[in-house]
Design a protein around this motif. Structure first.
Motif, PDB file in Angstrom:
ATOM      1  N   TRP A 121     -43.081  24.355-107.482  1.00 19.58           N
ATOM      2  CA  TRP A 121     -42.786  22.938-107.270  1.00 19.58           C
ATOM      3  C   TRP A 121     -42.224  22.319-108.550  1.00 19.58           C
ATOM      4  O   TRP A 121     -41.239  21.584-108.503  1.00 19.58           O
ATOM      5  CB  TRP A 121     -44.045  22.195-106.819  1.00 19.58           C
ATOM      6  CG  TRP A 121     -43.834  20.734-106.630  1.00 19.58           C
ATOM      7  CD1 TRP A 121     -43.334  20.112-105.513  1.00 19.58           C
ATOM      8  CD2 TRP A 121     -44.074  19.702-107.593  1.00 19.58           C
ATOM      9  NE1 TRP A 121     -43.262  18.758-105.734  1.00 19.58           N
ATOM     10  CE2 TRP A 121     -43.713  18.464-107.005  1.00 19.58           C
ATOM     11  CE3 TRP A 121     -44.569  19.698-108.894  1.00 19.58           C
ATOM     12  CZ2 TRP A 121     -43.831  17.259-107.669  1.00 19.58           C
ATOM     13  CZ3 TRP A 121     -44.690  18.482-109.555  1.00 19.58           C
ATOM     14  CH2 TRP A 121     -44.319  17.280-108.940  1.00 19.58           C
ATOM     15  N   THR A 146     -38.677  23.424-109.041  1.00 19.89           N
ATOM     16  CA  THR A 146     -37.801  22.741-108.093  1.00 19.89           C
ATOM     17  C   THR A 146     -37.502  21.329-108.553  1.00 19.89           C
ATOM     18  O   THR A 146     -36.356  20.868-108.472  1.00 19.89           O
ATOM     19  CB  THR A 146     -38.442  22.692-106.687  1.00 19.89           C
ATOM     20  OG1 THR A 146     -38.672  24.018-106.246  1.00 19.89           O
ATOM     21  CG2 THR A 146     -37.563  21.989-105.690  1.00 19.89           C
ATOM     22  N   GLY A 149     -34.177  19.692-107.267  1.00 20.36           N
ATOM     23  CA  GLY A 149     -34.402  20.041-105.876  1.00 20.36           C
ATOM     24  C   GLY A 149     -33.384  21.007-105.305  1.00 20.36           C
ATOM     25  O   GLY A 149     -33.270  21.160-104.110  1.00 20.36           O
TER      26      GLY A 149
END
Length: 69
Positions: A60, A63, A68
């Motif tokens: 996460w 990312t 993203g």
């Protein structure tokens, strides 16, 4: 100044509590609870406890750092 508990991803436990997530990210405990309940954040509830798997947490973070993509 607060002492940093973890110096690398390797030192993190397999699952993190919300206060541990707060410490790693350098945010408040309340902010970490808000994050843990947000869509897209890799947390899971076990009873009343919220935990975050280390591998999903690291993924996460990566990312988020790449916008993203």
């Amino acid at each position: 100044m607060k002492e940093v508990k973890y110096k690398s991803y390797d030192e993190l436990p397999l699952t993190l509590s919300v206060p541990e997530v707060a410490a790693v990210l350098g945010i408040s405990r309340a902010g970490a609870y808000e994050l843990a309940r947000s869509k897209g954040f890799p947390s899971l509830s076990i009873g009343s406890r919220i935990i975050v798997p280390k591998d999903k947490f690291i993924a996460w973070i990566e990312t988020q750092c790449t916008g993203g993509k």
